[in-house]
Design a protein around this motif. Structure first.
Motif, PDB file in Angstrom:
ATOM      1  N   GLU A  33     -10.217  31.278 -10.790  1.00 22.65           N
ATOM      2  CA  GLU A  33      -9.396  31.800  -9.679  1.00 22.65           C
ATOM      3  C   GLU A  33      -9.666  31.038  -8.380  1.00 22.65           C
ATOM      4  N   ILE A  34      -9.765  29.717  -8.519  1.00 20.40           N
ATOM      5  CA  ILE A  34     -10.004  28.831  -7.370  1.00 20.40           C
ATOM      6  C   ILE A  34      -8.712  28.102  -7.037  1.00 20.40           C
ATOM      7  N   THR A  35      -8.381  28.029  -5.748  1.00 17.55           N
ATOM      8  CA  THR A  35      -7.188  27.298  -5.303  1.00 17.55           C
ATOM      9  C   THR A  35      -7.525  25.822  -5.160  1.00 17.55           C
ATOM     10  N   LEU A  36      -6.766  24.981  -5.882  1.00 17.76           N
ATOM     11  CA  LEU A  36      -6.991  23.531  -5.851  1.00 17.76           C
ATOM     12  C   LEU A  36      -5.833  22.875  -5.104  1.00 17.76           C
ATOM     13  N   HIS A  37      -6.114  22.354  -3.878  1.00 17.91           N
ATOM     14  CA  HIS A  37      -5.094  21.713  -3.037  1.00 17.91           C
ATOM     15  C   HIS A  37      -5.257  20.195  -3.081  1.00 17.91           C
ATOM     16  N   THR A  38      -4.147  19.491  -2.855  1.00 23.02           N
ATOM     17  CA  THR A  38      -4.202  18.032  -2.652  1.00 23.02           C
ATOM     18  C   THR A  38      -3.349  17.677  -1.449  1.00 23.02           C
ATOM     19  N   ARG A  39      -3.886  16.756  -0.611  1.00 24.46           N
ATOM     20  CA  ARG A  39      -3.121  16.223   0.531  1.00 24.46           C
ATOM     21  C   ARG A  39      -3.222  14.702   0.486  1.00 24.46           C
ATOM     22  N   VAL A  40      -2.157  14.089  -0.031  1.00 25.83           N
ATOM     23  CA  VAL A  40      -2.170  12.638  -0.225  1.00 25.83           C
ATOM     24  C   VAL A  40      -0.892  12.040   0.349  1.00 25.83           C
ATOM     25  N   PRO A  41      -0.987  11.134   1.346  1.00 23.72           N
ATOM     26  CA  PRO A  41       0.215  10.462   1.846  1.00 23.72           C
ATOM     27  C   PRO A  41       0.863   9.626   0.742  1.00 23.72           C
ATOM     28  N   ALA A  42       2.158   9.442   0.861  1.00 19.68           N
ATOM     29  CA  ALA A  42       2.873   8.639  -0.124  1.00 19.68           C
ATOM     30  C   ALA A  42       2.639   7.148   0.140  1.00 19.68           C
ATOM     31  N   ASN A  43       2.883   6.367  -0.916  1.00 18.03           N
ATOM     32  CA  ASN A  43       2.892   4.894  -0.825  1.00 18.03           C
ATOM     33  C   ASN A  43       1.549   4.311  -0.391  1.00 18.03           C
ATOM     34  N   LEU A  44       0.438   4.925  -0.840  1.00 21.56           N
ATOM     35  CA  LEU A  44      -0.881   4.351  -0.580  1.00 21.56           C
ATOM     36  C   LEU A  44      -1.322   3.570  -1.811  1.00 21.56           C
ATOM     37  N   LYS A  45      -1.665   2.302  -1.612  1.00 23.86           N
ATOM     38  CA  LYS A  45      -2.083   1.444  -2.719  1.00 23.86           C
ATOM     39  C   LYS A  45      -3.557   1.056  -2.523  1.00 23.86           C
ATOM     40  N   GLY A  46      -4.400   1.442  -3.487  1.00 26.39           N
ATOM     41  CA  GLY A  46      -5.772   1.000  -3.477  1.00 26.39           C
ATOM     42  C   GLY A  46      -5.953  -0.213  -4.379  1.00 26.39           C
ATOM     43  N   PHE A  47      -7.170  -0.780  -4.356  1.00 22.09           N
ATOM     44  CA  PHE A  47      -7.445  -1.973  -5.158  1.00 22.09           C
ATOM     45  C   PHE A  47      -8.807  -1.780  -5.802  1.00 22.09           C
TER      46      PHE A  47
END
Length: 701
Positions: free
Chosen positions: A565-579
């Motif tokens: 019963e844990i709330t799992l949130h994500t906040r991720v901007p679009a179009n981010l490219k890592g390497f």
């Protein structure tokens, strides 16, 4: 949104210009002193008349420091009086302080940086010869300030680092905090926001460890300004409120006013104009209370700008004219320029073109005047920098000449000694013996050096083997537990199957499944770690979609979160490219989110937040769980200190996952860190390089 692009530029210009200047002034030597620490200047002037010479010397030094900000001419006069008196009393420490104060006054009053540096280097020589460590650190700090003001940022950092090392050796934590913050300001000027944040965070950490509230407030303020510049307005808002609360507790009225102005800027950029007005109005009230007409005028101008955004032009004109009146009264040209510009925008919006043209003409005229003054100032700074560098070059040449002369004298002495030896020995054979003896001694020294190197390597190898042994003993212990459980469960099922009910068998099967999963997780992590240590782990660095990476792992663990019963949130901007290596980053994220869920109570929350910086992408996994003590934090990520505790639902673990995370993140060119407090949750952060596509070749025409 702001009314036009010019206002956006103005907001950013104000943030990067006026706020840095005011903040740096607040972090200077007078900022740490309260009204209770020293008497007002007029009282000290009265005491100066009746004091004996030793007391008079200390009063003169104190007056020089007090006059520095607003009456630099008096500061210079008092520091020179102190210098004359210190030399007459043969007080070397006070002489060094007076020399430094004279240099500082020349820097404030005349922008005579060459003379200022000359006095500072004289002070530095005395402190080095007499080993006055604290005064030496403070003088190096001031030299760094001067180099920064003439635009030589790298020289500034060089002297700040020397001052920092000395202040740390003396545990002068307020001085250490100021220097870390100054280095952060220099890196901001160089365009390295990430380095700036790093040094401000170091200052913040030291201030918190030593409960130094002025330093905590200053570092939060600087971090808020930097985060505003990189567009992270929510984090900037949070830190600016922390700085404001601390300065309210310290009754630092000027510091509060500056925080309110910064908050107004943030809310303006967030287009929350009503909150922006409340903050700037609070700054206006404080500036008016302490009699700071410059701050009052700037606050009025800022309120006018906000009213323009609200389309309330009547109120805007009212505030702007009050600001203009103060600017004209005290001949503050920059305030007048901003008032003219805003009034032009107001009357243009109201279609009162006659008034708009009038203020436009005034704006152009005063802008040209300010530009001329700033051009002259820049030329003077360039001239000062040229003269300083020329003087340094001359000093370097003189040192080189001295070294050449010393070398020539040494060579002459060697030649003379050689002739004497030849005359005394009177024998070529003896010379040969002497040569062989020297050669033998050199060989012995080389052999001794090699032996010492081998012994050192042996010691390091023994230490490494001891660490490995301890690690394997930890792993064998962790393997033994699940295997013993499996043996016990199997024995129960083999020997007591008929005596067990269906529910009991189901409960045993559930426990058996949990033990097998824990064992499998341990073995997987152990396999990955051993492959990374042996060099057999293939690393495939490639562009990867950060949002897709986070969402995939969050979805994978969503069921686990729902079960607790844990709330799992994500906040991720679009179009981010890592390497980075995608499989390794999946392992890192999966471990960190699993740990967060493991140590979060039922009904809590876990958040995955991604921020974009100049050259890197930062991923933060934040939970509202049980948190960790400083002693536990010190053991994380270390092979010789495995740390594992049951989760909030008695989940087990080995602690190997965090070591694997550290290994993978650092192999990808990133960094991993943790912030935690007992009972307040934990935040794990790691960075990966940002993907930068190769530039396309120009098409032939």
């Amino acid at each position: 949104m702001l009314a036009n692009p010019h206002f956006r530029l103005y907001a950013l210009r104000t943030l990067t210009g006026v706020f840095w200047l005011l903040a740096c002034l607040l972090s200077g030597p007078l900022a740490a002193q309260s009204a209770q620490d020293v008497l007002p200047a007029d009282s000290l002037e009265v005491r100066l008349i009746l004091a004996d010479e030793q007391q008079k010397l200390q009063i003169l030094l104190t007056l020089s420091e007090q006059y520095l900000d607003k009456q630099a001419d008096l500061a210079l006069a008092r520091s020179k009086q102190a210098l004359t008196l210190a030399r007459r009393l043969n007080d070397a420490r006070s002489e060094a302080i007076a020399l430094r104060a004279t240099g500082n006054a020349l820097r404030y009053l005349l922008s005579d940086y060459e003379s200022a540096l000359d006095y500072c280097y004289k002070a530095l020589k005395i402190t080095e010869e007499r080993e006055y460590k604290q005064e030496q650190a403070e003088t190096l700090h001031l030299i760094g300030d001067i180099y920064f003001e003439v635009g030589n940022s790298y020289k500034a950092i060089e002297h700040y680092m020397q001052a920092l090392a000395m202040a740390e050796s003396l545990s002068l934590y307020p001085e250490v905090v100021k220097i870390f913050n100054k280095i952060g300001v220099v890196y901001t000027a160089l365009g390295s926001d990430q380095k700036s944040i790093e040094y401000h965070k170091k200052a913040l950490r030291i201030s918190k460890n030593n409960e130094y509230n002025p330093g905590i407030a200053a570092s939060n303020y600087y971090l808020a300004i930097t985060y505003t510049q990189v567009g992270n307005l929510d984090l900037a808002l949070e830190m600016q409120h922390i700085a404001l609360a601390l300065r309210q507790n310290m009754q630092d009225l000027e510091g509060q006013a500056i925080c309110y102005m910064a908050l107004g800027k943030i809310y303006l950029l967030k287009t929350d104009y009503d909150k922006a007005l409340v903050q700037v109005n609070s700054a206006y009230q404080l500036y008016d209370q302490i009699g700071d007409t410059d701050g009052t005028a700037r606050a009025l101008n800022q309120m006018g700008a906000i009213y323009i955004e609200k389309k309330d032009f009547a109120q805007a004109i009212n505030q702007l004219k009050l600001a203009l009146s103060l600017g004209e009264q005290f001949n503050n040209k920059k305030v007048m320029r901003d008032s003219y510009e805003y009034l032009y925008n107001c009357y243009a919006a109201l279609k009162n073109y006659e008034q708009a043209l009038h203020y436009k003409d005034q704006f152009i005229a005063i802008s040209d005047f300010i530009y001329g003054e700033e051009s002259e100032r820049r030329m003077a700074e360039l001239q000062n920098r040229f003269e300083i560098e020329q003087k340094e070059s001359e000093i370097a040449v003189l040192k080189k000449d001295k070294q050449i002369r010393d070398l020539a004298l040494q060579e002459q002495a060697n030649f003379r000694n050689f002739l004497i030896i030849l005359l005394v020995l009177l024998s070529v054979i003896f010379t040969l013996v002497l040569y062989l003896f020297r050669n033998h001694r050199r060989s012995n020294q080389q052999l001794k050096s090699v032996n010492e190197h081998i012994n050192r390597q042996n010691g390091e190898l023994q230490e490494l083997n001891a660490t490995k042994d301890k690690f394997f003993s930890i792993i064998s212990h962790d393997l033994k537990g699940p295997l013993n459980s499996l043996t016990s469960f199997a024995g129960l099922l083999i020997n007591h199957t008929d005596a067990l009910s269906k529910d009991e068998i189901k409960m045993l099967a559930t426990d058996l499944d949990k033990s097998i999963k824990n064992l499998l997780s341990l073995l997987n992590n152990l396999l990955e770690w051993s492959r990374s240590q042996s060099g057999n782990l293939d690393i495939k660095v490639e562009p990867l979609d950060v949002r897709e990476l986070v969402y995939a792992n969050a979805e994978l663990l969503q069921r686990t979160a729902e079960n607790k019963e844990i709330t799992l949130h994500t906040r991720v901007p679009a179009n981010l490219k890592g390497f980075a290596d995608k499989n390794q980053m999946n392992t890192v994220l999966r471990n960190l989110i699993s740990n967060a869920l493991k140590f979060t109570e039922k009904g809590g929350s876990v958040e995955v937040e991604v921020n974009e910086w100049k050259d890197a992408i930062e991923v933060a996994v934040r939970d509202s769980g049980v948190g960790m003590s400083p002693a536990v934090l010190a053991k994380l990520f270390k092979i010789e200190h495995k740390y594992s505790t049951p989760g909030t639902a008695n989940e087990s673990g080995t602690g190997l996952g965090l070591m694997l995370c550290k290994e993978f993140v650092e192999r990808s060119g990133g960094m991993i860190s943790v912030e935690s407090q007992e009972g307040k949750g934990s935040t794990f952060r790691f960075t990966i390089p940002k993907y930068k596509p190769a530039p396309q070749p120009a098409m032939a025409v």
